[in-house]
Write a protein that holds these residues in place. Structure first.
Motif, PDB file in Angstrom:
ATOM      1  N   HIS A  17       0.845  -1.191   0.000  1.00 12.71           N
ATOM      2  CA  HIS A  17       0.000   0.000   0.000  1.00 12.71           C
ATOM      3  C   HIS A  17       0.880   1.240   0.000  1.00 12.71           C
ATOM      4  O   HIS A  17       1.957   1.255   0.602  1.00 12.71           O
ATOM      5  CB  HIS A  17      -0.883  -0.013   1.248  1.00 12.71           C
ATOM      6  CG  HIS A  17      -1.944   1.036   1.234  1.00 12.71           C
ATOM      7  ND1 HIS A  17      -1.692   2.354   1.528  1.00 12.71           N
ATOM      8  CD2 HIS A  17      -3.275   0.950   0.975  1.00 12.71           C
ATOM      9  CE1 HIS A  17      -2.808   3.040   1.445  1.00 12.71           C
ATOM     10  NE2 HIS A  17      -3.790   2.203   1.119  1.00 12.71           N
ATOM     11  N   GLN A  18       0.412   2.286  -0.665  1.00 13.51           N
ATOM     12  CA  GLN A  18       1.189   3.527  -0.685  1.00 13.51           C
ATOM     13  C   GLN A  18       1.439   4.022   0.729  1.00 13.51           C
ATOM     14  O   GLN A  18       0.625   3.813   1.622  1.00 13.51           O
ATOM     15  CB  GLN A  18       0.483   4.592  -1.503  1.00 13.51           C
ATOM     16  CG  GLN A  18      -0.846   5.053  -0.953  1.00 13.51           C
ATOM     17  CD  GLN A  18      -1.496   6.078  -1.868  1.00 13.51           C
ATOM     18  OE1 GLN A  18      -0.910   6.537  -2.819  1.00 13.51           O
ATOM     19  NE2 GLN A  18      -2.726   6.435  -1.555  1.00 13.51           N
ATOM     20  N   PHE A  19       2.575   4.629   0.932  1.00  9.72           N
ATOM     21  CA  PHE A  19       3.028   5.200   2.203  1.00  9.72           C
ATOM     22  C   PHE A  19       3.470   4.165   3.227  1.00  9.72           C
ATOM     23  O   PHE A  19       3.831   4.527   4.344  1.00  9.72           O
ATOM     24  CB  PHE A  19       1.984   6.137   2.822  1.00  9.72           C
ATOM     25  CG  PHE A  19       1.515   7.200   1.888  1.00  9.72           C
ATOM     26  CD1 PHE A  19       2.396   8.148   1.390  1.00  9.72           C
ATOM     27  CD2 PHE A  19       0.192   7.231   1.466  1.00  9.72           C
ATOM     28  CE1 PHE A  19       1.966   9.121   0.503  1.00  9.72           C
ATOM     29  CE2 PHE A  19      -0.245   8.204   0.581  1.00  9.72           C
ATOM     30  CZ  PHE A  19       0.640   9.152   0.095  1.00  9.72           C
ATOM     31  N   CYS A  20       3.473   2.886   2.881  1.00  9.63           N
ATOM     32  CA  CYS A  20       3.970   1.864   3.801  1.00  9.63           C
ATOM     33  C   CYS A  20       5.489   1.779   3.720  1.00  9.63           C
ATOM     34  O   CYS A  20       6.097   2.097   2.706  1.00  9.63           O
ATOM     35  CB  CYS A  20       3.380   0.497   3.478  1.00  9.63           C
ATOM     36  SG  CYS A  20       1.676   0.310   4.004  1.00  9.63           S
ATOM     37  N   ARG A  21       6.071   1.312   4.809  1.00  6.04           N
ATOM     38  CA  ARG A  21       7.513   1.097   4.865  1.00  6.04           C
ATOM     39  C   ARG A  21       7.785  -0.355   5.252  1.00  6.04           C
ATOM     40  O   ARG A  21       7.087  -0.926   6.097  1.00  6.04           O
ATOM     41  CB  ARG A  21       8.156   2.020   5.895  1.00  6.04           C
ATOM     42  CG  ARG A  21       8.009   3.484   5.550  1.00  6.04           C
ATOM     43  CD  ARG A  21       8.590   4.401   6.614  1.00  6.04           C
ATOM     44  NE  ARG A  21       8.110   4.041   7.935  1.00  6.04           N
ATOM     45  CZ  ARG A  21       8.883   3.983   9.032  1.00  6.04           C
ATOM     46  NH1 ARG A  21      10.156   4.274   8.975  1.00  6.04           N
ATOM     47  NH2 ARG A  21       8.359   3.653  10.186  1.00  6.04           N
ATOM     48  N   VAL A  22       8.814  -0.917   4.637  1.00  2.00           N
ATOM     49  CA  VAL A  22       9.257  -2.267   4.948  1.00  2.00           C
ATOM     50  C   VAL A  22      10.665  -2.126   5.517  1.00  2.00           C
ATOM     51  O   VAL A  22      11.570  -1.617   4.851  1.00  2.00           O
ATOM     52  CB  VAL A  22       9.243  -3.172   3.699  1.00  2.00           C
ATOM     53  CG1 VAL A  22       9.741  -4.566   4.042  1.00  2.00           C
ATOM     54  CG2 VAL A  22       7.830  -3.226   3.106  1.00  2.00           C
ATOM     55  N   GLY A  23      10.847  -2.566   6.755  1.00  2.24           N
ATOM     56  CA  GLY A  23      12.074  -2.320   7.492  1.00  2.24           C
ATOM     57  C   GLY A  23      13.280  -3.115   7.031  1.00  2.24           C
ATOM     58  O   GLY A  23      13.174  -4.189   6.430  1.00  2.24           O
ATOM     59  N   HIS A  24      14.433  -2.581   7.354  1.00  2.00           N
ATOM     60  CA  HIS A  24      15.745  -3.154   7.056  1.00  2.00           C
ATOM     61  C   HIS A  24      15.807  -4.633   7.466  1.00  2.00           C
ATOM     62  O   HIS A  24      15.430  -4.987   8.578  1.00  2.00           O
ATOM     63  CB  HIS A  24      16.803  -2.354   7.820  1.00  2.00           C
ATOM     64  CG  HIS A  24      18.174  -2.911   7.724  1.00  2.00           C
ATOM     65  ND1 HIS A  24      19.013  -2.628   6.671  1.00  2.00           N
ATOM     66  CD2 HIS A  24      18.856  -3.736   8.543  1.00  2.00           C
ATOM     67  CE1 HIS A  24      20.162  -3.245   6.851  1.00  2.00           C
ATOM     68  NE2 HIS A  24      20.094  -3.928   7.984  1.00  2.00           N
ATOM     69  N   GLY A  25      16.274  -5.466   6.568  1.00  3.88           N
ATOM     70  CA  GLY A  25      16.521  -6.862   6.890  1.00  3.88           C
ATOM     71  C   GLY A  25      15.290  -7.720   7.085  1.00  3.88           C
ATOM     72  O   GLY A  25      15.397  -8.867   7.511  1.00  3.88           O
ATOM     73  N   SER A  26      14.119  -7.194   6.759  1.00  5.73           N
ATOM     74  CA  SER A  26      12.906  -8.009   6.908  1.00  5.73           C
ATOM     75  C   SER A  26      12.723  -8.909   5.684  1.00  5.73           C
ATOM     76  O   SER A  26      13.328  -8.694   4.638  1.00  5.73           O
ATOM     77  CB  SER A  26      11.680  -7.123   7.110  1.00  5.73           C
ATOM     78  OG  SER A  26      11.509  -6.281   6.004  1.00  5.73           O
ATOM     79  N   PHE A  27      11.898  -9.924   5.839  1.00  9.99           N
ATOM     80  CA  PHE A  27      11.589 -10.847   4.744  1.00  9.99           C
ATOM     81  C   PHE A  27      10.081 -10.980   4.664  1.00  9.99           C
ATOM     82  O   PHE A  27       9.437 -11.340   5.654  1.00  9.99           O
ATOM     83  CB  PHE A  27      12.218 -12.219   4.986  1.00  9.99           C
ATOM     84  CG  PHE A  27      11.994 -13.169   3.840  1.00  9.99           C
ATOM     85  CD1 PHE A  27      12.934 -13.279   2.832  1.00  9.99           C
ATOM     86  CD2 PHE A  27      10.841 -13.928   3.771  1.00  9.99           C
ATOM     87  CE1 PHE A  27      12.732 -14.145   1.767  1.00  9.99           C
ATOM     88  CE2 PHE A  27      10.623 -14.789   2.711  1.00  9.99           C
ATOM     89  CZ  PHE A  27      11.566 -14.894   1.700  1.00  9.99           C
ATOM     90  N   ILE A  28       9.533 -10.708   3.476  1.00  4.88           N
ATOM     91  CA  ILE A  28       8.094 -10.782   3.260  1.00  4.88           C
ATOM     92  C   ILE A  28       7.803 -11.943   2.322  1.00  4.88           C
ATOM     93  O   ILE A  28       8.357 -12.009   1.220  1.00  4.88           O
ATOM     94  CB  ILE A  28       7.547  -9.471   2.635  1.00  4.88           C
ATOM     95  CG1 ILE A  28       8.056  -8.242   3.391  1.00  4.88           C
ATOM     96  CG2 ILE A  28       6.036  -9.513   2.546  1.00  4.88           C
ATOM     97  CD1 ILE A  28       7.704  -8.181   4.845  1.00  4.88           C
ATOM     98  N   GLY A  29       6.946 -12.852   2.740  1.00  2.86           N
ATOM     99  CA  GLY A  29       6.589 -14.002   1.920  1.00  2.86           C
ATOM    100  C   GLY A  29       5.827 -13.589   0.666  1.00  2.86           C
ATOM    101  O   GLY A  29       5.184 -12.541   0.623  1.00  2.86           O
TER     102      GLY A  29
END
Length: 126
Positions: A17-29
């Motif tokens: 979604h717009q304006f979301c952030r995904v943090g350093h070193g994370s893993f998203i399936g």
């Protein structure tokens, strides 16, 4: 705009979604849908995307030693499993982990969350 921090990995066909952030070193399936910010070093998946633990494999691959990983695991439990409010959890992290740059990065990210922090559903083991 969307912010994907360094060393974060998103599986295929993941929507953010717009304006979301995904943090350093994370893993998203793969095939996940991110509606809220994903904290650094977290393993998350689903629609909506929810945290399921720490990205231990990714941390080991990047050379994190056992002590660093254990420190992050303790911080993760405080944030997601302690039952504390977000403010109280962050205050506790500040008190207990003031010497950890990794926990500081996680806490700082959470403090800047504009769309809210993705959290496990009630009853999920995060």
């Amino acid at each position: 705009h969307v912010v994907i921090e360094s060393q974060a990995t998103l599986g295929g066909v993941t929507g953010v979604h717009q304006f979301c952030r995904v943090g350093h070193g994370s893993f998203i399936g793969g095939c996940s849908v991110i509606h809220q910010d994903i904290a650094p070093f977290v393993l998350a998946a689903g629609s909506p995307c929810r945290p399921y633990g720490l990205n231990v494999v990714g941390l080991r691959r990047r050379g994190f030693d056992t002590d660093r990983i254990r420190t992050l695991e303790r911080a993760y439990r405080i944030i997601y499993r302690s039952g504390l409010s977000e403010k109280d959890a962050l205050d506790r992290l500040d008190r207990e982990f003031s010497d950890s740059e990794d926990v500081g990065r996680m806490a700082g990210f959470i403090r800047r969350a504009e769309r809210g922090l993705a959290r496990p559903r009630r009853g999920d083991r995060a």
